[in-house]
Write a protein that holds these residues in place. Structure first.
Motif, PDB file in Angstrom:
ATOM      1  N   ALA A 240       0.827  -1.210   0.000  1.00  0.00           N
ATOM      2  CA  ALA A 240       0.000   0.000   0.000  1.00  0.00           C
ATOM      3  C   ALA A 240       0.862   1.261   0.000  1.00  0.00           C
ATOM      4  O   ALA A 240       0.602   2.213  -0.756  1.00  0.00           O
ATOM      5  CB  ALA A 240      -0.930  -0.004   1.205  1.00  0.00           C
ATOM      6  N   SER A 241       1.902   1.284   0.843  1.00  0.00           N
ATOM      7  CA  SER A 241       2.740   2.488   0.908  1.00  0.00           C
ATOM      8  C   SER A 241       3.530   2.684  -0.381  1.00  0.00           C
ATOM      9  O   SER A 241       3.720   3.804  -0.846  1.00  0.00           O
ATOM     10  CB  SER A 241       3.686   2.408   2.102  1.00  0.00           C
ATOM     11  OG  SER A 241       4.670   1.391   1.918  1.00  0.00           O
ATOM     12  N   LEU A 242       3.991   1.580  -0.959  1.00  0.00           N
ATOM     13  CA  LEU A 242       4.723   1.683  -2.216  1.00  0.00           C
ATOM     14  C   LEU A 242       3.813   2.196  -3.329  1.00  0.00           C
ATOM     15  O   LEU A 242       4.211   3.022  -4.154  1.00  0.00           O
ATOM     16  CB  LEU A 242       5.303   0.314  -2.583  1.00  0.00           C
ATOM     17  CG  LEU A 242       6.258   0.256  -3.775  1.00  0.00           C
ATOM     18  CD1 LEU A 242       7.502   1.090  -3.512  1.00  0.00           C
ATOM     19  CD2 LEU A 242       6.652  -1.200  -4.053  1.00  0.00           C
ATOM     20  N   ALA A 243       2.566   1.715  -3.349  1.00  0.00           N
ATOM     21  CA  ALA A 243       1.609   2.187  -4.350  1.00  0.00           C
ATOM     22  C   ALA A 243       1.354   3.683  -4.192  1.00  0.00           C
ATOM     23  O   ALA A 243       1.280   4.421  -5.178  1.00  0.00           O
ATOM     24  CB  ALA A 243       0.302   1.401  -4.235  1.00  0.00           C
ATOM     25  N   ARG A 244       1.240   4.140  -2.925  1.00  0.00           N
ATOM     26  CA  ARG A 244       1.050   5.580  -2.693  1.00  0.00           C
ATOM     27  C   ARG A 244       2.254   6.371  -3.189  1.00  0.00           C
ATOM     28  O   ARG A 244       2.107   7.439  -3.792  1.00  0.00           O
ATOM     29  CB  ARG A 244       0.831   5.856  -1.195  1.00  0.00           C
ATOM     30  CG  ARG A 244      -0.543   5.477  -0.681  1.00  0.00           C
ATOM     31  CD  ARG A 244      -0.819   6.138   0.674  1.00  0.00           C
ATOM     32  NE  ARG A 244       0.184   5.750   1.674  1.00  0.00           N
ATOM     33  CZ  ARG A 244       0.094   4.671   2.443  1.00  0.00           C
ATOM     34  NH1 ARG A 244      -0.966   3.870   2.332  1.00  0.00           N
ATOM     35  NH2 ARG A 244       1.031   4.400   3.333  1.00  0.00           N
ATOM     36  N   ASP A 245       3.465   5.834  -2.951  1.00  0.00           N
ATOM     37  CA  ASP A 245       4.677   6.550  -3.350  1.00  0.00           C
ATOM     38  C   ASP A 245       4.762   6.737  -4.860  1.00  0.00           C
ATOM     39  O   ASP A 245       5.330   7.732  -5.329  1.00  0.00           O
ATOM     40  CB  ASP A 245       5.916   5.793  -2.862  1.00  0.00           C
ATOM     41  CG  ASP A 245       6.106   5.882  -1.352  1.00  0.00           C
ATOM     42  OD1 ASP A 245       5.521   6.795  -0.735  1.00  0.00           O
ATOM     43  OD2 ASP A 245       6.838   5.039  -0.800  1.00  0.00           O
ATOM     44  N   VAL A 246       4.230   5.797  -5.620  1.00  0.00           N
ATOM     45  CA  VAL A 246       4.319   5.902  -7.081  1.00  0.00           C
ATOM     46  C   VAL A 246       3.017   6.394  -7.701  1.00  0.00           C
ATOM     47  O   VAL A 246       2.954   6.571  -8.924  1.00  0.00           O
ATOM     48  CB  VAL A 246       4.745   4.557  -7.711  1.00  0.00           C
ATOM     49  CG1 VAL A 246       6.104   4.122  -7.194  1.00  0.00           C
ATOM     50  CG2 VAL A 246       3.714   3.468  -7.488  1.00  0.00           C
ATOM     51  N   PRO A 250      -2.936  -0.065  -5.101  1.00  0.00           N
ATOM     52  CA  PRO A 250      -2.219  -1.307  -4.801  1.00  0.00           C
ATOM     53  C   PRO A 250      -2.485  -2.408  -5.827  1.00  0.00           C
ATOM     54  O   PRO A 250      -1.580  -3.167  -6.178  1.00  0.00           O
ATOM     55  CB  PRO A 250      -2.744  -1.685  -3.406  1.00  0.00           C
ATOM     56  CG  PRO A 250      -3.132  -0.373  -2.789  1.00  0.00           C
ATOM     57  CD  PRO A 250      -3.683   0.437  -3.933  1.00  0.00           C
ATOM     58  N   ARG A 251      -3.734  -2.486  -6.313  1.00  0.00           N
ATOM     59  CA  ARG A 251      -4.070  -3.513  -7.301  1.00  0.00           C
ATOM     60  C   ARG A 251      -3.287  -3.282  -8.600  1.00  0.00           C
ATOM     61  O   ARG A 251      -2.757  -4.234  -9.199  1.00  0.00           O
ATOM     62  CB  ARG A 251      -5.576  -3.492  -7.567  1.00  0.00           C
ATOM     63  CG  ARG A 251      -6.049  -4.473  -8.637  1.00  0.00           C
ATOM     64  CD  ARG A 251      -5.805  -5.920  -8.230  1.00  0.00           C
ATOM     65  NE  ARG A 251      -6.273  -6.851  -9.231  1.00  0.00           N
ATOM     66  CZ  ARG A 251      -7.525  -7.324  -9.291  1.00  0.00           C
ATOM     67  NH1 ARG A 251      -8.431  -6.937  -8.394  1.00  0.00           N
ATOM     68  NH2 ARG A 251      -7.864  -8.178 -10.224  1.00  0.00           N
ATOM     69  N   ALA A 252      -3.204  -2.029  -9.048  1.00  0.00           N
ATOM     70  CA  ALA A 252      -2.478  -1.736 -10.286  1.00  0.00           C
ATOM     71  C   ALA A 252      -0.989  -2.065 -10.136  1.00  0.00           C
ATOM     72  O   ALA A 252      -0.353  -2.591 -11.066  1.00  0.00           O
ATOM     73  CB  ALA A 252      -2.656  -0.269 -10.662  1.00  0.00           C
TER      74      ALA A 252
END
Length: 326
Positions: A240-246, A250-252
Protein backbone atom coordinates in the motif's frame (compact mmCIF):
# COMPACT_ATOMS: atom_id res chain seq x y z
CA UNK A 1 54.79 -30.02 -28.47
CA UNK A 2 53.19 -27.04 -26.70
CA UNK A 3 51.07 -27.58 -23.64
CA UNK A 4 47.38 -28.27 -24.20
CA UNK A 5 44.70 -26.61 -22.09
CA UNK A 6 44.06 -28.47 -18.82
CA UNK A 7 46.58 -31.17 -19.79
CA UNK A 8 47.22 -31.98 -16.13
CA UNK A 9 43.59 -33.10 -15.88
CA UNK A 10 43.23 -35.80 -18.55
CA UNK A 11 39.93 -37.66 -18.21
CA UNK A 12 40.03 -39.68 -21.44
CA UNK A 13 42.30 -40.46 -24.37
CA UNK A 14 41.56 -43.05 -27.06
CA UNK A 15 41.47 -44.14 -30.69
CA UNK A 16 38.52 -46.57 -30.63
CA UNK A 17 35.01 -45.12 -30.92
CA UNK A 18 33.37 -47.38 -28.34
CA UNK A 19 36.27 -46.92 -25.97
CA UNK A 20 36.12 -43.14 -26.43
CA UNK A 21 32.38 -43.12 -25.71
CA UNK A 22 32.92 -45.16 -22.56
CA UNK A 23 35.74 -42.93 -21.35
CA UNK A 24 33.96 -39.66 -22.17
CA UNK A 25 30.89 -40.89 -20.28
CA UNK A 26 32.78 -40.39 -17.03
CA UNK A 27 32.44 -36.65 -17.44
CA UNK A 28 29.99 -36.25 -20.34
CA UNK A 29 27.41 -39.03 -20.00
CA UNK A 30 25.06 -37.34 -22.49
CA UNK A 31 27.64 -37.10 -25.32
CA UNK A 32 27.87 -39.85 -27.94
CA UNK A 33 30.38 -40.10 -30.78
CA UNK A 34 28.52 -41.39 -33.83
CA UNK A 35 29.60 -43.97 -36.39
CA UNK A 36 31.91 -42.56 -39.00
CA UNK A 37 33.20 -43.71 -42.38
CA UNK A 38 35.51 -46.70 -42.59
CA UNK A 39 39.03 -45.82 -41.59
CA UNK A 40 38.00 -43.19 -39.00
CA UNK A 41 41.30 -42.31 -37.32
CA UNK A 42 40.42 -41.04 -33.87
CA UNK A 43 42.90 -39.43 -31.56
CA UNK A 44 40.36 -38.20 -29.04
CA UNK A 45 41.07 -36.54 -25.75
CA UNK A 46 39.08 -34.97 -22.94
CA UNK A 47 40.51 -32.85 -20.14
CA UNK A 48 38.24 -31.63 -17.36
CA UNK A 49 38.25 -29.82 -14.02
CA UNK A 50 35.11 -29.82 -11.90
CA UNK A 51 34.36 -26.82 -9.71
CA UNK A 52 31.37 -26.13 -7.42
CA UNK A 53 29.12 -24.70 -10.16
CA UNK A 54 30.89 -25.32 -13.45
CA UNK A 55 33.06 -27.78 -15.32
CA UNK A 56 35.93 -26.51 -17.47
CA UNK A 57 36.83 -28.85 -20.36
CA UNK A 58 39.12 -29.25 -23.34
CA UNK A 59 37.93 -31.60 -26.12
CA UNK A 60 39.32 -32.78 -29.45
CA UNK A 61 38.78 -35.82 -31.67
CA UNK A 62 41.82 -35.58 -33.94
CA UNK A 63 39.73 -36.21 -37.07
CA UNK A 64 36.44 -35.26 -38.68
CA UNK A 65 33.82 -36.47 -36.23
CA UNK A 66 30.14 -36.20 -35.44
CA UNK A 67 28.63 -36.40 -32.00
CA UNK A 68 25.42 -35.42 -30.27
CA UNK A 69 23.93 -34.86 -26.85
CA UNK A 70 20.68 -33.87 -25.16
CA UNK A 71 20.93 -30.35 -23.75
CA UNK A 72 19.38 -30.08 -20.30
CA UNK A 73 17.50 -27.20 -18.68
CA UNK A 74 19.87 -27.55 -15.72
CA UNK A 75 23.00 -26.45 -17.59
CA UNK A 76 24.30 -23.81 -19.98
CA UNK A 77 26.98 -24.98 -22.45
CA UNK A 78 29.64 -22.73 -24.01
CA UNK A 79 31.96 -24.12 -26.69
CA UNK A 80 34.93 -22.00 -27.78
CA UNK A 81 37.08 -23.47 -30.57
CA UNK A 82 40.78 -22.80 -30.09
CA UNK A 83 41.54 -24.28 -33.53
CA UNK A 84 39.55 -25.56 -36.52
CA UNK A 85 35.79 -25.27 -36.80
CA UNK A 86 32.72 -26.83 -35.22
CA UNK A 87 29.20 -26.93 -36.66
CA UNK A 88 26.48 -27.00 -34.01
CA UNK A 89 22.86 -27.74 -34.89
CA UNK A 90 20.19 -27.16 -32.25
CA UNK A 91 16.44 -26.62 -32.60
CA UNK A 92 16.67 -26.58 -36.38
CA UNK A 93 19.35 -23.86 -36.44
CA UNK A 94 22.94 -24.51 -37.52
CA UNK A 95 25.82 -22.43 -36.20
CA UNK A 96 29.40 -22.39 -37.43
CA UNK A 97 31.81 -22.02 -34.52
CA UNK A 98 35.37 -20.86 -35.16
CA UNK A 99 38.11 -19.17 -33.19
CA UNK A 100 36.15 -15.93 -33.76
CA UNK A 101 32.66 -17.22 -32.96
CA UNK A 102 31.54 -19.61 -30.22
CA UNK A 103 28.23 -21.29 -29.37
CA UNK A 104 26.07 -20.93 -26.27
CA UNK A 105 23.41 -23.58 -25.65
CA UNK A 106 20.87 -22.60 -22.99
CA UNK A 107 17.67 -24.41 -24.00
CA UNK A 108 16.79 -28.08 -23.78
CA UNK A 109 16.82 -30.19 -26.93
CA UNK A 110 18.97 -32.39 -29.13
CA UNK A 111 22.33 -30.88 -30.10
CA UNK A 112 24.31 -32.31 -33.04
CA UNK A 113 27.92 -31.34 -33.69
CA UNK A 114 30.32 -31.84 -36.61
CA UNK A 115 34.00 -31.36 -35.78
CA UNK A 116 36.63 -30.53 -38.38
CA UNK A 117 39.78 -32.64 -38.36
CA UNK A 118 41.82 -29.90 -36.67
CA UNK A 119 39.12 -28.72 -34.27
CA UNK A 120 39.83 -28.47 -30.55
CA UNK A 121 37.65 -26.54 -28.15
CA UNK A 122 37.45 -25.17 -24.66
CA UNK A 123 34.03 -25.74 -23.15
CA UNK A 124 32.26 -24.69 -19.99
CA UNK A 125 29.23 -26.44 -18.55
CA UNK A 126 27.64 -24.07 -16.05
CA UNK A 127 24.81 -24.81 -13.63
CA UNK A 128 21.80 -22.73 -14.67
CA UNK A 129 20.74 -22.20 -11.06
CA UNK A 130 24.11 -20.65 -10.24
CA UNK A 131 23.81 -18.28 -13.23
CA UNK A 132 20.28 -17.29 -12.24
CA UNK A 133 21.41 -16.69 -8.64
CA UNK A 134 24.09 -14.33 -9.93
CA UNK A 135 21.59 -12.63 -12.22
CA UNK A 136 19.15 -12.11 -9.35
CA UNK A 137 21.96 -10.65 -7.27
CA UNK A 138 22.91 -8.26 -10.07
CA UNK A 139 19.36 -7.01 -10.62
CA UNK A 140 18.33 -7.12 -6.96
CA UNK A 141 15.19 -9.01 -7.92
CA UNK A 142 13.79 -12.34 -9.04
CA UNK A 143 14.35 -13.83 -12.48
CA UNK A 144 10.98 -14.34 -14.14
CA UNK A 145 11.04 -16.13 -17.52
CA UNK A 146 13.81 -18.71 -18.06
CA UNK A 147 17.29 -17.39 -18.77
CA UNK A 148 18.07 -17.78 -22.49
CA UNK A 149 21.33 -16.67 -24.12
CA UNK A 150 21.84 -15.65 -27.72
CA UNK A 151 23.26 -18.84 -29.30
CA UNK A 152 26.15 -17.09 -31.08
CA UNK A 153 29.02 -15.60 -29.05
CA UNK A 154 30.87 -13.10 -31.23
CA UNK A 155 34.44 -12.75 -29.99
CA UNK A 156 34.86 -9.51 -31.93
CA UNK A 157 32.86 -7.69 -29.25
CA UNK A 158 34.99 -5.99 -26.59
CA UNK A 159 33.13 -7.42 -23.61
CA UNK A 160 32.98 -10.96 -25.00
CA UNK A 161 36.65 -10.80 -25.97
CA UNK A 162 37.45 -9.70 -22.42
CA UNK A 163 35.37 -12.54 -20.99
CA UNK A 164 37.14 -15.06 -23.21
CA UNK A 165 40.52 -13.74 -22.05
CA UNK A 166 39.45 -14.18 -18.42
CA UNK A 167 38.12 -17.68 -19.14
CA UNK A 168 41.33 -18.82 -20.83
CA UNK A 169 43.46 -17.32 -18.05
CA UNK A 170 41.22 -19.14 -15.58
CA UNK A 171 41.85 -22.49 -17.28
CA UNK A 172 45.61 -21.84 -17.37
CA UNK A 173 45.65 -21.11 -13.65
CA UNK A 174 43.57 -24.21 -12.91
CA UNK A 175 46.05 -26.26 -14.89
CA UNK A 176 49.13 -24.80 -13.21
CA UNK A 177 48.19 -26.20 -9.81
CA UNK A 178 49.40 -25.06 -6.41
CA UNK A 179 48.01 -21.56 -6.86
CA UNK A 180 45.31 -19.52 -5.24
CA UNK A 181 42.53 -21.24 -7.19
CA UNK A 182 43.12 -24.34 -5.07
CA UNK A 183 41.86 -22.39 -2.06
CA UNK A 184 38.12 -23.17 -1.73
CA UNK A 185 37.25 -19.67 -0.52
CA UNK A 186 38.87 -18.01 -3.50
CA UNK A 187 37.66 -20.38 -6.20
CA UNK A 188 34.06 -19.40 -5.39
CA UNK A 189 34.88 -15.77 -6.14
CA UNK A 190 36.73 -16.73 -9.32
CA UNK A 191 33.67 -18.69 -10.44
CA UNK A 192 31.45 -15.71 -9.72
CA UNK A 193 33.69 -13.52 -11.89
CA UNK A 194 33.21 -15.93 -14.80
CA UNK A 195 29.44 -16.22 -14.28
CA UNK A 196 28.86 -12.50 -13.83
CA UNK A 197 31.15 -11.70 -16.74
CA UNK A 198 29.13 -14.01 -18.97
CA UNK A 199 25.87 -12.36 -17.90
CA UNK A 200 27.27 -8.90 -18.58
CA UNK A 201 28.92 -9.70 -21.92
CA UNK A 202 26.77 -12.23 -23.79
CA UNK A 203 23.25 -11.01 -24.75
CA UNK A 204 20.40 -12.91 -23.12
CA UNK A 205 16.71 -12.68 -22.32
CA UNK A 206 17.30 -10.50 -19.24
CA UNK A 207 20.06 -8.23 -20.57
CA UNK A 208 17.82 -5.18 -20.36
CA UNK A 209 17.56 -5.63 -16.59
CA UNK A 210 21.34 -5.32 -16.29
CA UNK A 211 21.25 -1.90 -17.83
CA UNK A 212 20.00 1.10 -15.92
CA UNK A 213 16.64 0.81 -17.64
CA UNK A 214 13.92 -1.80 -17.71
CA UNK A 215 12.41 -2.88 -21.04
CA UNK A 216 10.49 -0.14 -22.81
CA UNK A 217 7.26 -2.09 -22.34
CA UNK A 218 7.54 -1.78 -18.53
CA UNK A 219 4.98 0.75 -17.21
CA UNK A 220 6.37 3.87 -15.54
CA UNK A 221 4.86 3.01 -12.13
CA UNK A 222 6.62 -0.40 -12.11
CA UNK A 223 9.91 1.27 -13.10
CA UNK A 224 9.55 3.81 -10.31
CA UNK A 225 8.66 1.18 -7.72
CA UNK A 226 11.59 -1.03 -8.73
CA UNK A 227 13.98 1.88 -8.37
CA UNK A 228 12.65 2.64 -4.88
CA UNK A 229 13.02 -1.00 -3.80
CA UNK A 230 16.52 -1.25 -5.25
CA UNK A 231 17.71 2.00 -3.73
CA UNK A 232 16.16 1.57 -0.27
CA UNK A 233 15.47 -2.11 0.45
CA UNK A 234 15.97 -1.54 4.19
CA UNK A 235 12.91 0.73 4.38
CA UNK A 236 9.64 -0.50 5.84
CA UNK A 237 7.70 -0.69 2.57
CA UNK A 238 4.28 -2.27 2.21
CA UNK A 239 2.36 -2.83 -0.99
CA UNK A 240 0.00 0.00 0.00
CA UNK A 241 2.74 2.49 0.91
CA UNK A 242 4.72 1.68 -2.22
CA UNK A 243 1.61 2.19 -4.35
CA UNK A 244 1.05 5.58 -2.69
CA UNK A 245 4.68 6.55 -3.35
CA UNK A 246 4.32 5.90 -7.08
CA UNK A 247 0.75 7.23 -7.36
CA UNK A 248 -1.25 4.15 -8.33
CA UNK A 249 -3.62 1.77 -6.59
CA UNK A 250 -2.22 -1.31 -4.80
CA UNK A 251 -4.07 -3.51 -7.30
CA UNK A 252 -2.48 -1.74 -10.29
CA UNK A 253 0.97 -2.08 -8.73
CA UNK A 254 0.47 -5.78 -7.94
CA UNK A 255 -0.77 -6.48 -11.47
CA UNK A 256 2.14 -4.58 -13.02
CA UNK A 257 4.73 -6.50 -11.03
CA UNK A 258 3.11 -9.85 -11.78
CA UNK A 259 2.88 -9.15 -15.49
CA UNK A 260 6.33 -7.65 -16.04
CA UNK A 261 8.50 -9.12 -13.24
CA UNK A 262 6.70 -12.35 -12.39
CA UNK A 263 6.71 -11.44 -8.70
CA UNK A 264 4.74 -9.38 -6.22
CA UNK A 265 6.27 -6.12 -4.94
CA UNK A 266 6.95 -7.73 -1.55
CA UNK A 267 8.58 -10.79 -3.13
CA UNK A 268 10.79 -8.45 -5.14
CA UNK A 269 11.65 -6.53 -1.97
CA UNK A 270 12.47 -9.73 -0.07
CA UNK A 271 14.83 -10.85 -2.82
CA UNK A 272 16.54 -7.44 -2.87
CA UNK A 273 17.01 -7.63 0.90
CA UNK A 274 18.33 -11.19 0.81
CA UNK A 275 20.89 -10.19 -1.82
CA UNK A 276 22.08 -7.31 0.36
CA UNK A 277 22.27 -9.58 3.41
CA UNK A 278 24.33 -12.16 1.54
CA UNK A 279 26.72 -9.54 0.19
CA UNK A 280 27.28 -8.20 3.71
CA UNK A 281 27.74 -11.67 5.22
CA UNK A 282 30.35 -12.50 2.58
CA UNK A 283 32.17 -9.25 3.30
CA UNK A 284 32.33 -9.52 7.10
CA UNK A 285 33.47 -11.98 9.78
CA UNK A 286 31.88 -13.48 12.91
CA UNK A 287 34.20 -11.25 14.94
CA UNK A 288 32.73 -8.05 13.53
CA UNK A 289 29.01 -8.80 13.06
CA UNK A 290 26.30 -11.35 13.74
CA UNK A 291 23.68 -12.74 11.41
CA UNK A 292 21.01 -10.92 13.41
CA UNK A 293 22.85 -7.61 13.02
CA UNK A 294 22.99 -7.95 9.25
CA UNK A 295 19.43 -9.24 8.90
CA UNK A 296 18.01 -6.36 10.97
CA UNK A 297 20.09 -3.85 8.99
CA UNK A 298 18.23 -4.88 5.82
CA UNK A 299 14.73 -4.97 7.25
CA UNK A 300 14.27 -8.58 8.44
CA UNK A 301 12.65 -8.56 11.87
CA UNK A 302 11.59 -12.21 12.18
CA UNK A 303 14.87 -14.17 12.22
CA UNK A 304 13.24 -17.60 11.93
CA UNK A 305 11.43 -16.73 8.70
CA UNK A 306 14.49 -14.89 7.44
CA UNK A 307 16.63 -18.01 7.92
CA UNK A 308 14.06 -20.11 6.02
CA UNK A 309 14.01 -17.66 3.10
CA UNK A 310 17.81 -17.51 3.06
CA UNK A 311 18.31 -21.27 3.06
CA UNK A 312 15.68 -21.75 0.32
CA UNK A 313 17.43 -19.20 -1.88
CA UNK A 314 21.11 -20.00 -1.30
CA UNK A 315 21.11 -23.62 -0.16
CA UNK A 316 22.85 -22.88 3.14
CA UNK A 317 22.11 -21.13 6.41
CA UNK A 318 23.17 -17.50 6.90
CA UNK A 319 25.45 -18.59 9.75
CA UNK A 320 27.19 -20.99 7.34
CA UNK A 321 27.82 -18.10 4.95
CA UNK A 322 29.20 -15.94 7.73
CA UNK A 323 31.53 -18.70 9.00
CA UNK A 324 32.83 -19.38 5.48
CA UNK A 325 33.51 -15.70 4.91
CA UNK A 326 35.41 -15.47 8.20
Amino acid sequence: MSELPLDRHVVARGTDRDDVNDQFARELPEHRLEDGPDGLRLDARLHAVRLPHLVALYLSYGCEARCSYDSSETSVWIQLPVSGSLRVRVSGTELLCTTAQASVTSASGRVAMAWSRDCAALAFRIQRRALEDELESLIDGPVGPPLRFEPVMDLAGERVRSWFAIATAFTRELNAGGGLLEHPRLVVHAERLLLRGLLLSQPHSHSALLRDDLPESTPWHVRTAVRLLQDRPECDFSAASLARDVGVSPRALQDGFRQHLNASPMQYLRTARLNRVRADLLATTPATATVADVAHRWGFTHLGRFAQYYRARYGESPSDTLRAAG
